[in-house]
Design an enzyme around this catalytic site. Structure first.
Site, PDB file in Angstrom:
ATOM      1  N   ALA A 298      -0.382   3.923   4.872  1.00  0.00           N
ATOM      2  CA  ALA A 298      -0.205   2.515   5.415  1.00  0.00           C
ATOM      3  C   ALA A 298       1.221   1.791   5.377  1.00  0.00           C
ATOM      4  O   ALA A 298       1.726   1.325   6.282  1.00  0.00           O
ATOM      5  CB  ALA A 298      -1.372   1.609   4.872  1.00  0.00           C
ATOM      6  N   TYR A 299       1.813   2.025   4.045  1.00  0.00           N
ATOM      7  CA  TYR A 299       2.986   1.434   3.947  1.00  0.00           C
ATOM      8  C   TYR A 299       4.162   2.271   4.886  1.00  0.00           C
ATOM      9  O   TYR A 299       4.890   1.363   5.589  1.00  0.00           O
ATOM     10  CB  TYR A 299       3.439   1.762   2.727  1.00  0.00           C
TER      11      TYR A 299
END
Length: 256
Positions: free
Chosen positions: A160-161
């Protein structure tokens, strides 16, 4: 007027600690005045202001939560006021979109709340904060968006990051194209693993993690904050004025 009477002014988000602090100090050493932002670490931010002033430059610290886009218009107004009161100017020269957080969770365990938090800070925040500040950035100015080496190589738990930072890298190219007519260059700087308090200081404090990263890095060590601050300052120096729309990784050759 000469450059000495009209110093460049750089706005660095997340400038109270870590890579932002190093960037603010490197830019001050290079002759820039600094507006830095902090979310909650006011004392640390004012300590950086004093360090900038010790280098002979002027600095101001302003509070900003880059994950709360509803407050960006008010922040832009605060920047406008501090430019007038401290510098008697209407524009600043360089914007460094640095502020951010880290989050490690496997795809199967990442919650929507975590995903939205990362999006609001890294992608939505970069997009709309820049949008609100565009009227205050001087023609011929520079923007540097901070990404991550994890947008090129992978470590489990950072999907996600890294996806948000990948979005920032695409956004950078669009910014470079659209702001080119104003002479504003826009680039991405992507750090590798750095010894900071990011994610609880794991890279700095966990000897096993530190040694593993050093072992997969061409230059044989983990990065230091000043490696990144110096690179941002170099990218904002006169000699880099013809660089735009680029992703520049500053990782010591990690995972080549």
């Amino acid at each position: 007027m000469t450059a000495s009477t009209t110093p460049r002014i750089a706005l660095v988000t997340g400038g109270s600690r870590g890579l932002g602090r190093s960037t603010a100090l490197a830019l001050a050493a290079q002759g820039s005045d600094v507006i830095l932002t902090y979310q909650s670490s006011e004392a640390e931010a004012h300590a950086v202001v004093r360090q900038v002033e010790a280098l002979g430059r002027r600095a101001v610290a302003l509070q900003l939560d880059v994950g709360d886009s509803k407050r960006f218009a008010a922040f832009a107004e605060a920047v406008k006021k501090v430019l007038a009161s401290t510098w008697q100017r209407e524009r600043f020269d360089h914007l460094v979109n640095n502020a951010g957080i880290g989050l490690n969770a496997p795809i199967a365990e990442t919650t929507e709340e975590q995903f939205d938090l990362l999006s609001n800070i890294h992608l939505k925040g970069t997009f709309f904060l820049t949008q609100k500040l565009l009227p205050l950035i001087a023609d011929g100015g520079r923007i540097v968006n901070i990404s991550t080496g994890l947008a090129r190589f992978t470590f489990p738990g950072y999907a996600a990051y890294a996806a948000m930072k990948g979005g920032v890298e695409v956004l950078t190219r669009y910014m470079a194209k659209e702001l080119g007519p104003r002479g504003i260059s826009v680039n991405t700087l992507a750090p590798g693993a750095i010894e900071t308090d990011f994610r609880g200081g794991q890279v700095r404090d966990d000897k096993q993690v530190n040694a593993h990263i050093a072992g997969v890095t061409a230059l044989g060590r983990v990065g230091l904050p000043d490696d990144i601050g110096g690179a941002v300052a170099a990218l904002l120096a006169d000699g880099s004025r013809w660089i735009t729309g680029q992703r520049i990784e500053v990782s010591g050759g990690m995972m080549l």
